[in-house]
Enzyme design. Structure first.
Site, PDB file in Angstrom:
ATOM      1  N   TYR A  69      29.622  23.100   8.216  1.00  0.00           N
ATOM      2  CA  TYR A  69      29.822  21.684   8.580  1.00  0.00           C
ATOM      3  C   TYR A  69      29.383  20.777   7.431  1.00  0.00           C
ATOM      4  O   TYR A  69      30.141  19.914   6.969  1.00  0.00           O
ATOM      5  CB  TYR A  69      29.039  21.330   9.856  1.00  0.00           C
ATOM      6  CG  TYR A  69      28.816  19.842  10.028  1.00  0.00           C
ATOM      7  CD1 TYR A  69      29.879  19.000  10.350  1.00  0.00           C
ATOM      8  CD2 TYR A  69      27.557  19.260   9.834  1.00  0.00           C
ATOM      9  CE1 TYR A  69      29.690  17.622  10.483  1.00  0.00           C
ATOM     10  CE2 TYR A  69      27.357  17.896   9.963  1.00  0.00           C
ATOM     11  CZ  TYR A  69      28.422  17.084  10.289  1.00  0.00           C
ATOM     12  OH  TYR A  69      28.236  15.726  10.409  1.00  0.00           O
ATOM     13  N   THR A 105      26.881  12.074   6.383  1.00  0.00           N
ATOM     14  CA  THR A 105      25.664  12.544   7.049  1.00  0.00           C
ATOM     15  C   THR A 105      24.587  12.941   6.041  1.00  0.00           C
ATOM     16  O   THR A 105      24.909  13.326   4.904  1.00  0.00           O
ATOM     17  CB  THR A 105      26.011  13.760   7.928  1.00  0.00           C
ATOM     18  OG1 THR A 105      24.814  14.378   8.374  1.00  0.00           O
ATOM     19  CG2 THR A 105      26.824  14.811   7.173  1.00  0.00           C
ATOM     20  N   ASP A 106      23.339  12.914   6.483  1.00  0.00           N
ATOM     21  CA  ASP A 106      22.240  13.360   5.614  1.00  0.00           C
ATOM     22  C   ASP A 106      22.300  14.866   5.338  1.00  0.00           C
ATOM     23  O   ASP A 106      21.677  15.346   4.393  1.00  0.00           O
ATOM     24  CB  ASP A 106      20.873  12.987   6.202  1.00  0.00           C
ATOM     25  CG  ASP A 106      20.603  13.555   7.593  1.00  0.00           C
ATOM     26  OD1 ASP A 106      21.455  14.284   8.146  1.00  0.00           O
ATOM     27  OD2 ASP A 106      19.511  13.260   8.141  1.00  0.00           O
ATOM     28  N   LYS A 109      31.514  18.217   4.909  1.00  0.00           N
ATOM     29  CA  LYS A 109      31.245  16.775   4.762  1.00  0.00           C
ATOM     30  C   LYS A 109      30.954  16.439   3.295  1.00  0.00           C
ATOM     31  O   LYS A 109      31.373  15.386   2.799  1.00  0.00           O
ATOM     32  CB  LYS A 109      30.070  16.351   5.653  1.00  0.00           C
ATOM     33  CG  LYS A 109      30.337  16.418   7.151  1.00  0.00           C
ATOM     34  CD  LYS A 109      31.388  15.435   7.652  1.00  0.00           C
ATOM     35  CE  LYS A 109      30.940  13.998   7.603  1.00  0.00           C
ATOM     36  NZ  LYS A 109      31.933  13.104   8.296  1.00  0.00           N
TER      37      LYS A 109
HETATM   38  P1  NAD Z   1      32.025  13.615  17.739  1.00  0.00           P
HETATM   39  O1  NAD Z   1      32.255  15.081  17.582  1.00  0.00           O
HETATM   40  O2  NAD Z   1      31.352  13.107  18.963  1.00  0.00           O
HETATM   41  O3  NAD Z   1      33.402  12.840  17.603  1.00  0.00           O
HETATM   42  C1  NAD Z   1      34.376  13.195  16.657  1.00  0.00           C
HETATM   43  C2  NAD Z   1      35.687  12.505  17.043  1.00  0.00           C
HETATM   44  O4  NAD Z   1      36.658  12.825  16.048  1.00  0.00           O
HETATM   45  C3  NAD Z   1      36.256  12.969  18.399  1.00  0.00           C
HETATM   46  O5  NAD Z   1      36.685  11.873  19.155  1.00  0.00           O
HETATM   47  C4  NAD Z   1      37.414  13.868  18.010  1.00  0.00           C
HETATM   48  O6  NAD Z   1      38.453  13.900  18.984  1.00  0.00           O
HETATM   49  C5  NAD Z   1      37.866  13.213  16.711  1.00  0.00           C
HETATM   50  N1  NAD Z   1      38.596  14.150  15.847  1.00  0.00           N
HETATM   51  C6  NAD Z   1      38.240  15.422  15.504  1.00  0.00           C
HETATM   52  N2  NAD Z   1      39.190  15.986  14.732  1.00  0.00           N
HETATM   53  C7  NAD Z   1      40.162  15.037  14.555  1.00  0.00           C
HETATM   54  C8  NAD Z   1      41.382  15.011  13.836  1.00  0.00           C
HETATM   55  N3  NAD Z   1      41.822  16.070  13.152  1.00  0.00           N
HETATM   56  N4  NAD Z   1      42.099  13.867  13.868  1.00  0.00           N
HETATM   57  C9  NAD Z   1      41.678  12.788  14.557  1.00  0.00           C
HETATM   58  N5  NAD Z   1      40.549  12.767  15.281  1.00  0.00           N
HETATM   59  C10 NAD Z   1      39.784  13.879  15.269  1.00  0.00           C
HETATM   60  O7  NAD Z   1      31.232  13.202  16.420  1.00  0.00           O
HETATM   61  P2  NAD Z   1      30.115  12.072  16.216  1.00  0.00           P
HETATM   62  O8  NAD Z   1      28.790  12.651  16.469  1.00  0.00           O
HETATM   63  O9  NAD Z   1      30.543  10.827  16.891  1.00  0.00           O
HETATM   64  O10 NAD Z   1      30.230  11.880  14.617  1.00  0.00           O
HETATM   65  C11 NAD Z   1      31.151  10.951  14.077  1.00  0.00           C
HETATM   66  C12 NAD Z   1      31.030  10.967  12.559  1.00  0.00           C
HETATM   67  O11 NAD Z   1      29.715  10.659  12.175  1.00  0.00           O
HETATM   68  C13 NAD Z   1      31.352  12.328  11.934  1.00  0.00           C
HETATM   69  O12 NAD Z   1      32.061  12.098  10.742  1.00  0.00           O
HETATM   70  C14 NAD Z   1      29.983  12.929  11.654  1.00  0.00           C
HETATM   71  O13 NAD Z   1      30.043  13.812  10.556  1.00  0.00           O
HETATM   72  C15 NAD Z   1      29.187  11.681  11.345  1.00  0.00           C
HETATM   73  N6  NAD Z   1      27.731  11.756  11.617  1.00  0.00           N
HETATM   74  C16 NAD Z   1      27.288  12.163  12.847  1.00  0.00           C
HETATM   75  C17 NAD Z   1      25.913  12.173  13.109  1.00  0.00           C
HETATM   76  C18 NAD Z   1      25.363  12.594  14.452  1.00  0.00           C
HETATM   77  O14 NAD Z   1      24.150  12.693  14.589  1.00  0.00           O
HETATM   78  N7  NAD Z   1      26.176  12.801  15.479  1.00  0.00           N
HETATM   79  C19 NAD Z   1      25.024  11.777  12.109  1.00  0.00           C
HETATM   80  C20 NAD Z   1      25.531  11.372  10.863  1.00  0.00           C
HETATM   81  C21 NAD Z   1      26.890  11.353  10.639  1.00  0.00           C
HETATM   82  O1  TDX Z   2      20.404  24.067  21.708  1.00  0.00           O
HETATM   83  C1  TDX Z   2      19.896  23.632  20.662  1.00  0.00           C
HETATM   84  N1  TDX Z   2      18.611  23.978  20.367  1.00  0.00           N
HETATM   85  C2  TDX Z   2      17.977  23.561  19.237  1.00  0.00           C
HETATM   86  O2  TDX Z   2      16.806  23.912  19.005  1.00  0.00           O
HETATM   87  C3  TDX Z   2      20.601  22.763  19.759  1.00  0.00           C
HETATM   88  C4  TDX Z   2      22.030  22.341  20.044  1.00  0.00           C
HETATM   89  C5  TDX Z   2      19.949  22.341  18.626  1.00  0.00           C
HETATM   90  N2  TDX Z   2      18.685  22.745  18.350  1.00  0.00           N
HETATM   91  C6  TDX Z   2      18.035  22.267  17.105  1.00  0.00           C
HETATM   92  C7  TDX Z   2      18.826  22.481  15.838  1.00  0.00           C
HETATM   93  C8  TDX Z   2      18.417  21.295  14.989  1.00  0.00           C
HETATM   94  O3  TDX Z   2      17.200  21.595  14.310  1.00  0.00           O
HETATM   95  O4  TDX Z   2      17.910  20.849  17.240  1.00  0.00           O
HETATM   96  C9  TDX Z   2      18.140  20.187  15.986  1.00  0.00           C
HETATM   97  C10 TDX Z   2      19.309  19.229  16.171  1.00  0.00           C
HETATM   98  O5  TDX Z   2      20.471  20.030  16.368  1.00  0.00           O
HETATM   99  P1  TDX Z   2      21.924  19.370  16.540  1.00  0.00           P
HETATM  100  O6  TDX Z   2      21.876  18.378  17.649  1.00  0.00           O
HETATM  101  O7  TDX Z   2      22.918  20.479  16.597  1.00  0.00           O
HETATM  102  O8  TDX Z   2      22.046  18.525  15.200  1.00  0.00           O
HETATM  103  P2  TDX Z   2      21.970  18.953  13.654  1.00  0.00           P
HETATM  104  O9  TDX Z   2      22.237  20.383  13.454  1.00  0.00           O
HETATM  105  O10 TDX Z   2      20.699  18.406  13.097  1.00  0.00           O
HETATM  106  O11 TDX Z   2      23.238  18.132  13.101  1.00  0.00           O
HETATM  107  C11 TDX Z   2      23.438  16.763  13.563  1.00  0.00           C
HETATM  108  O12 TDX Z   2      22.932  15.827  12.698  1.00  0.00           O
HETATM  109  C12 TDX Z   2      23.701  15.255  11.701  1.00  0.00           C
HETATM  110  C13 TDX Z   2      24.868  16.455  13.988  1.00  0.00           C
HETATM  111  O13 TDX Z   2      25.384  17.450  14.827  1.00  0.00           O
HETATM  112  C14 TDX Z   2      25.751  16.181  12.848  1.00  0.00           C
HETATM  113  O14 TDX Z   2      27.054  15.777  13.260  1.00  0.00           O
HETATM  114  C15 TDX Z   2      25.154  15.101  11.994  1.00  0.00           C
HETATM  115  O15 TDX Z   2      25.837  15.052  10.785  1.00  0.00           O
END
Ligand code: NAD
Ligand code: TDX
Length: 337
Positions: free
Chosen positions: A149, A123-124, A153
């Protein structure tokens, strides 16, 4: 091609599994997922059992990971993680366990089984926070994470780079910006705000709402991961972004406007501790080396996401009520780790 996807029942993982199976008929996938609160077996409903199999297992346990790896596996794409910043602020231990220890277990298992390639999805947030006007993060930016978090990472990324340097492991790291799209757990900003808006509830905006995120539609992220999987250079890091900088207040207004709802639904609430002000990504490397480019403009992607949550009310109501857990506890209860 046989791929093992860890965390494939979560948001990005399930989108990747669907996208990859659609894109290439020669691909078959085994998903390894612990089905934590964020994992939802329903996200993978309807896939052909010939081409896709869900195995319930924990990446922190060597026997679970080794159990899905053998010499016929061509690649592992490692998504499994605890992913929500606010949860890491409340309690960080699961983040250290899954994101740091779990990644080391995956590295060891991949090496022992002789799997030819690992893509580690990062992630960034590992870069820390940018001030307004600062240039976007390049891959050379130091790792200065602020949340537990992001720190977990960053720890995982360093372990991956160490395995590549020390053992010659063919591993590639992706660092993507904030994703949005179908099947995102409604704890993250965009699905939380869309579903609260649809349910007539307030949109809780942290602090002044002027924090900036670099948004990317999950489908563009999936295409980028496929490009890295197929053509990424071993030991390399690739930023993935769609030049989609938006502040949270503007995102809230755009969601309410798409739904023809009143901005009065926005509620300013106490700020997140150590709230990163801005993320932005320089994506020159992946564009030049792998010829990947984002295709979905933020306005179009957000409108599509709003429509998806309007059309899949049953999905997110079951997630918000917890009913999805009853489903998979009856389906998978005896197999949960
Ligand atoms: P998510 O929380 O929706 O999904 C995570 C998945 O991992 C779930 O299905 C959960 O059951 C599984 N998991 C958690 N712990 C586990 C364990 N111990 N063993 C096996 N499975 C396990 O997350 P996401 O948003 O889909 O993110 C996926 C990946 O991408 C993560 O590594 C996250 O850091 C990265 N990422 C997410 C974002 C974002 O904006 N959501 C951005 C950049 C990178
Ligand atoms: O209720 C809220 N109100 C609010 O203002 C929530 C949940 C978030 N926020 C703000 C916090 C952040 O500035 O919105 C922005 C986005 O928040 P999140 O959706 O929690 O994302 P962020 O904290 O930016 O982290 C996410 O981006 C990169 C993902 O959760 C990560 O898994 C990923 O690595």
């Amino acid at each position: 091609m046989r791929i093992v996807v860890t965390g494939g029942a979560g948001f990005i993982g399930s989108n990747f599994v669907r996208w990859m199976l659609d894109a290439d008929p020669a691909v078959s996938i085994v998903t390894l997922d612990a089905l934590t609160y964020a994992g939802n077996a329903e996200n993978l409903d309807g896939l052909s059992p010939v081409r896709h199999q869900l195995v319930v297992g924990d990446v922190t346990r060597m026997r679970d990971v080794a159990g899905v790896l053998d010499r016929r596996v061509d690649a592992v794409v490692h998504f499994a993680a605890e992913s929500h910043v606010d949860r890491s602020i409340s309690s960080a231990q699961a983040f250290a366990a899954t994101n740091v220890v779990g990644t080391q277990v995956v590295l060891d298992a991949v090496r022992q089984a002789g799997v030819p390639r690992l893509v580690h999805v990062s992630t960034d947030e590992v870069y820390g926070s940018l001030a307004p006007g600062e240039p976007p993060f390049t891959e050379a930016h130091p790792l200065t994470p602020t949340s537990p978090y992001a720190a977990s990472k960053a720890g995982a990324d360093l372990l991956v780079l160490a395995a590549a340097a020390t053992h010659g492991l063919d591993a590639v790291i992706t660092r993507c910006g904030n994703n949005y799209g179908p099947y995102q757990f409604p704890e993250k900003l965009i699905p939380l705000f869309i579903t609260n808006a649809l349910a007539g509830q307030p949109l809780p905006l942290y602090g002044d709402g002027r924090q900036v995120r670099d948004w990317i539609h999950v489908e563009d992220h999936c295409r980028a991961i496929a490009a890295v999987l197929q053509r990424g250079r071993p030991g390399r890091v690739y930023n993935i972004g769609a030049h989609g900088e938006q502040d949270n207040l503007s995102v809230a207004h755009q969601i309410l406007s798409l739904l023809h709802l009143d901005p009065g639904q926005i509620r300013h609430v106490a700020d997140r501790p150590a709230h990163d002000r801005r993320y932005a990504l320089d994506t020159e490397r992946i564009e030049r080396e792998l010829d990947w480019r984002p295709t979905i403009e933020f306005g179009d992607g957000l409108a599509a996401a709003v429509s998806w949550y309007q059309e899949h009310r049953d999905w997110w109501e079951r997630v918000k009520s917890g009913a999805y857990r009853t489903y998979y506890e009856s389906q998978y209860g005896s197999r949960l780790p």
